[in-house]
Design an enzyme around this catalytic site. Structure first.
Site, PDB file in Angstrom:
ATOM      1  N   CYS A  35      61.989  34.946  64.677  1.00 36.74           N
ATOM      2  CA  CYS A  35      61.104  34.785  65.285  1.00 36.74           C
ATOM      3  C   CYS A  35      60.982  35.254  66.229  1.00 36.74           C
ATOM      4  O   CYS A  35      61.027  36.532  66.494  1.00 36.74           O
ATOM      5  CB  CYS A  35      61.955  33.245  65.889  1.00 36.74           C
ATOM      6  SG  CYS A  35      62.729  32.503  64.148  1.00 36.74           S
ATOM      7  N   PRO A  36      59.141  34.558  66.766  1.00 34.92           N
ATOM      8  CA  PRO A  36      58.561  35.256  67.360  1.00 34.92           C
ATOM      9  C   PRO A  36      59.095  35.373  68.620  1.00 34.92           C
ATOM     10  O   PRO A  36      59.881  35.634  69.373  1.00 34.92           O
ATOM     11  CB  PRO A  36      56.850  34.040  67.430  1.00 34.92           C
ATOM     12  CG  PRO A  36      57.648  33.781  66.111  1.00 34.92           C
ATOM     13  CD  PRO A  36      58.700  33.968  65.984  1.00 34.92           C
ATOM     14  N   ALA A 437      57.108  27.437  67.246  1.00 39.25           N
ATOM     15  CA  ALA A 437      58.479  28.012  67.649  1.00 39.25           C
ATOM     16  C   ALA A 437      57.648  29.104  66.774  1.00 39.25           C
ATOM     17  O   ALA A 437      57.883  28.762  65.505  1.00 39.25           O
ATOM     18  CB  ALA A 437      59.915  27.270  67.068  1.00 39.25           C
ATOM     19  N   SER A 438      58.573  30.073  66.294  1.00 38.23           N
ATOM     20  CA  SER A 438      59.126  31.291  65.392  1.00 38.23           C
ATOM     21  C   SER A 438      57.326  31.726  65.518  1.00 38.23           C
ATOM     22  O   SER A 438      56.671  31.704  66.144  1.00 38.23           O
ATOM     23  CB  SER A 438      59.489  30.832  64.446  1.00 38.23           C
ATOM     24  OG  SER A 438      61.177  30.682  64.949  1.00 38.23           O
ATOM     25  N   GLY A 439      56.966  31.249  63.997  1.00 35.12           N
ATOM     26  CA  GLY A 439      55.849  31.647  63.995  1.00 35.12           C
ATOM     27  C   GLY A 439      54.919  30.990  64.241  1.00 35.12           C
ATOM     28  O   GLY A 439      53.694  31.330  64.237  1.00 35.12           O
TER      29      GLY A 439
END
Length: 654
Positions: A35-36, A437-439
């Site tokens: 996750c980013p 969120a994340s990607g």
């Protein structure tokens, strides 16, 4: 250019400036979630990273301080003079199915899922941009006297609810009425209804204003019963995907994160509902804690205007508009009114073009090989759209509208690169919907400015990697698998019937650390934040937009209208000048969509099964995906726990 046709979705913005589990092809045997991230200054980057990315960094993408961005607030200006005459003339010459009687009431039924994507007229469900368009058009349409809003149980996140609520207040600036009818009502539904002038409910209405909850499922016991042993390498103390597989209860960090999210959303709800209904926040909270479900009490306490049936509401509206006559009240529904063109209403467009790319759903790198049209974000298709904007001189700026919990990390990285290249040539604004969120956040951080709603879920910067050991399960079912390999680590992904060897476990750990550092450094660089500072807001933690803004993860709070206002600012377009917002790849109806629109539920079953097969056989590589937390009444089911969401999707399509 995308295969989908490009349609100009014209919006009028004349605002004053102010302020998963991934599976191998043979079985579900391993998983890698990532996750980013966020930001760091160029000076703090290692030289090789610095030199690799600095050449294409746009100046507006570096976040060195707080900027006073325009708010994009709606400013209603009634049509007058020659323009008013032209509008009347256009209405007389409009196509027969676009003609309306004066005194017509627009009816909109808000129920179920609300997509952030534009929809073809054959598609089922509601589209947020079309809902917002209808509010805008109705405000200026002299034939529309008001809006009758039916609100039922919603399956969407809080950011979409916030956007709809904002457009209700904007519509009320026109001086026209808007009333709500709520046969079934929870917190989200009441949040929208509270923005209306009047709220009606039938005597048998289901009201459950009992508060908000958040849930986190744990599968360790299920896996043990099946003979499956998860082997997890977790990076990020808030990253709970590994916990779901290895624990039976919440960790303290997981509990801390969910509690903060819940408090943030609940406080926001209390504050805004109390302001809209003219009550003290303490009174609202006390009412919630009483557990009231009787509509009579709701009326006595001033939470609804009256207890009447739908036909009685229509009778009251008819009396308000026409007096006591026998004529039926002229009404037009959401779908038909969506076909009314803005140009017919004098909502002319400016010469300056701003492109909008909508990215909704889980992220995949390429199209599904199963033949059916893939849902969600297809990386290679989105990249085509981004490049078409970069190569065109007609667009002054671009907005990336994101509603995604993430997905394939490689696809996220490739899109991040293209967004940054686009941002080097013209202003790019990321506008977040329910979830980025994340990607989804990974994509956003490539833009020059990030805008989110107060209750958008974003962040989730962390890594979990590992595999599921199916050895005991295989023994139970009598399955055997033998492997002949060459190479020390050849069986790393193939041997799901045994645990990691020590050297394999070490390699997995180092690989996860490397992946996390790559994400972290790119994020830190994109947001001009030191690695140490970024680390404080990473660790797999999910933030609401409000908290994300205070920690520097986003730049401004607002919806698409504010993103447009900021795009105008960055492109040097005066705030009082109208622009044309061009929606790229407005969907054309496919045969399954047409059949689905005609009521063939088998299409829904086929689509669900295809998506399941994609998840089981086509999801390769590292995943940058938000944790599978189920936010009951918070996030909405589309991004809830994937197993439960899949079951619900399948059953609802039968």
């Amino acid at each position: 250019m995308s295969r989908g046709r490009i349609a100009v979705h014209r919006l009028r913005y004349a605002y004053a400036a102010s302020s998963s589990i991934t599976a191998s092809s043979s079985a579900v045997t391993r998983f890698q979630f990532q996750c980013p991230q966020q930001y760091l200054t160029r000076a703090s980057l290692p030289f090789h990273f610095h030199s690799r990315y600095s050449s294409s960094v746009p100046k507006q993408a570096l976040h060195g301080g707080v900027e006073n961005y325009p708010s994009g607030d709606f400013d209603f200006k009634p049509l007058a003079g020659w323009k008013k005459f032209i509008v009347k003339l256009k209405m007389l010459t409009a196509l027969p199915w676009h003609r309306l009687r004066y005194g017509t009431v627009l009816t909109i039924k808000l129920r179920g899922q609300i997509s952030d994507q534009l929809k073809s007229r054959f598609s089922r469900g509601l589209s947020l941009p079309q809902i917002c368009d209808n509010f805008l058009k109705a405000a200026y349409d002299p034939r529309i006297s008001g809006i009758y809003l039916h609100i039922d149980i919603l399956n969407c996140g809080w950011a979409k609810v916030e956007e709809i609520r904002r457009h209700i207040f904007n519509f009320r600036k026109s001086g026209k009425f808007i009333v709500a009818y709520v046969p079934s009502c929870r917190e989200k539904e009441y949040y929208i209804a509270s923005a209306c002038e009047e709220i009606y409910a039938p005597p048998s209405a289901y009201f459950s204003l009992f508060g908000l909850t958040v849930q986190a499922p744990f599968f360790r016991g299920v896996l043990e019963n099946l003979g499956i042993e998860p082997e997890v390498e977790r990076i990020g103390k808030y990253k709970s995907v590994g916990d779901q597989l290895t624990r039976r209860t919440m960790s303290e960090d997981h509990h801390e994160m969910l509690t903060a999210l819940l408090d943030n959303i609940y406080t926001h709800w209390l504050d805004n509902v109390s302001a809209a209904r003219g009550k003290k926040r303490e009174d609202i909270e006390n009412f919630i804690n009483k557990g009231v479900y009787q509509v009579e009490t709701l009326k006595e306490e001033g939470f609804i205007s009256d207890i009447i049936y739908d036909d009685e509401v229509i009778t009251r509206l008819k009396e308000r508009l026409q007096g006591k006559t026998k004529k039926n009240l002229p009404m037009v529904d959401y779908r038909k009114y969506s076909g009314v063109r803005k140009s017919t209403l004098g909502l002319s467009d400016g010469k300056d073009l701003i492109a909008v790319i909508r990215a909704s759903g889980s992220i995949r790198r390429i199209e599904s090989p199963l033949g059916a049209r893939s849902s969600g974000i297809i990386g290679e298709k989105l990249i085509e759209k981004i490049r078409s904007i970069r190569e065109s001189n007609k667009y002054k700026a671009a907005i990336i509208r994101i509603d995604s919990p993430g997905g394939d990390a490689l696809a996220s990285d490739l899109m991040w690169r293209e967004i940054r290249l686009l941002a080097a040539s013209k202003p790019v604004i990321a506008s977040m919907s329910d979830v980025a969120a994340s990607g989804g956040y990974y994509m956003a951080m490539g833009a020059g400015v990030i805008v989110a709603e107060n209750l958008t879920l974003t962040g989730s910067i962390g890594v979990v990697t590992g595999k599921l050991n199916l050895g005991k399960l295989y023994e139970k079912i009598g399955f055997n698998k033998e492997i002949i390999s060459r190479g020390r680590y050849a069986e790393l992904r193939a041997a799901e019937q045994r645990s990691f060897r020590p050297d394999e476990a070490e390699l997995f750990s180092r690989s996860a650390q490397h992946a996390y550092k790559q994400f972290r450094d790119k994020a830190a660089f994109s947001r001009s934040m030191t690695v140490d500072k970024m680390e404080e807001v990473a660790q797999g933690r999910v933030w609401t937009g409000k908290d994300a803004a205070s920690h520097g993860l986003i730049d401004a709070i607002g919806g698409l209208s504010r993103a447009v206002a900021i795009a105008k600012l960055k492109a040097g377009i005066p705030q009082d000048r109208q622009v044309t917002v061009v929606e790229l790849s407005r969907p054309s109806p496919s045969l399954p969509e047409i059949l689905s629109g005609l009521g063939n539920s088998l299409v829904g079953v086929d689509r669900t099964l295809n998506e399941l097969l994609e998840d089981l056989t086509f999801s390769h590589g590292v995943q940058a995906r938000m944790d599978g937390i189920m936010f009951e009444k918070l996030e909405g089911y589309p991004y809830a726990n994937p197993i439960l969401a899949l079951i619900k999707d399948y059953l609802s399509s039968l």
